[in-house]
Design a protein around this motif. Structure first.
Motif, PDB file in Angstrom:
ATOM      1  N   ARG A   1     100.506 -41.826-126.220  1.00 46.95           N
ATOM      2  CA  ARG A   1     100.169 -42.109-127.544  1.00 46.95           C
ATOM      3  C   ARG A   1      98.695 -41.782-127.852  1.00 46.95           C
ATOM      4  O   ARG A   1      98.110 -41.743-127.143  1.00 46.95           O
ATOM      5  CB  ARG A   1     100.338 -43.502-127.629  1.00 46.95           C
ATOM      6  CG  ARG A   1     101.895 -43.943-127.642  1.00 46.95           C
ATOM      7  CD  ARG A   1     102.053 -45.243-127.788  1.00 46.95           C
ATOM      8  NE  ARG A   1     101.640 -46.120-126.658  1.00 46.95           N
ATOM      9  CZ  ARG A   1     101.543 -47.405-126.588  1.00 46.95           C
ATOM     10  NH1 ARG A   1     102.336 -48.169-127.253  1.00 46.95           N
ATOM     11  NH2 ARG A   1     101.135 -48.140-125.398  1.00 46.95           N
ATOM     12  N   PRO A   2      98.338 -41.260-129.018  1.00 43.43           N
ATOM     13  CA  PRO A   2      99.293 -41.350-130.346  1.00 43.43           C
ATOM     14  C   PRO A   2     100.240 -40.078-130.546  1.00 43.43           C
ATOM     15  O   PRO A   2     100.711 -39.991-131.599  1.00 43.43           O
ATOM     16  CB  PRO A   2      98.188 -41.372-131.398  1.00 43.43           C
ATOM     17  CG  PRO A   2      97.092 -40.536-130.842  1.00 43.43           C
ATOM     18  CD  PRO A   2      97.112 -40.676-129.254  1.00 43.43           C
TER      19      PRO A   2
ATOM     20  N   SER B   1     106.305 -39.071-129.503  1.00 48.39           N
ATOM     21  CA  SER B   1     107.149 -39.381-128.443  1.00 48.39           C
ATOM     22  C   SER B   1     108.166 -38.563-128.232  1.00 48.39           C
ATOM     23  O   SER B   1     109.012 -38.121-129.065  1.00 48.39           O
ATOM     24  CB  SER B   1     107.685 -40.947-128.249  1.00 48.39           C
ATOM     25  OG  SER B   1     106.543 -41.763-128.057  1.00 48.39           O
TER      26      SER B   1
END
Length: 135
Positions: A39-40, A43
């Motif tokens: 992250r960020p 995904s």
């Protein structure tokens, strides 16, 4: 963690990622969350595993689910020497073998393998090299 994905055409994909482990259900199970990439970034994998020990089989009942990719697997896991080995069937109906090897207090090497039938050789599809970043 660092992830390597081996595709059928010989292509190799690499990502970074993160995994988080903890005891749940009042210490009766281990739950982990696997996120790729780290992250960020958006995904491409975001799943969880629940591992519940069963003394009757001297092993773990394991349920993996990645709702992002509609991927799931049920497995049985046991210690084999210094490794943890899990066998099961995935959402595509393939036989799976997932191995935690080179386990230390701060790292492990995870190897994911699959095959269509017992007569087929195991094919490595994923490897995760994980290391602890926080105590």
């Amino acid at each position: 963690m660092d992830t390597v994905h081996y595709l059928d055409d010989g292509t190799i994909q690499k990502w970074d990622g993160e995994c988080h482990f903890g005891w749940v259900l009042e210490g009766r199970a281990i739950q982990d969350v696997w996120i790729r990439p780290k992250r960020p970034a958006p995904s491409t994998m975001y799943g969880t595993t629940l591992r519940i020990f069963d003394p009757g089989i001297d092993g773990w009942h394991i349920i993996w689910n990645d709702p992002l990719n509609r991927d799931y697997s049920r497995q049985i896991g046991r210690a084999e020497g210094k490794d943890i080995v899990q066998f099961g069937i995935d959402s595509r109906g393939l036989k799976t073998r997932w191995r935690f090897t080179e386990i230390t207090a701060n790292s492990f090497h995870w190897i994911g393998e699959e095959r269509s039938s017992d007569s087929d050789p195991w094919q490595i599809t994923y490897e995760h090299l994980a290391r602890r970043t926080k105590p």
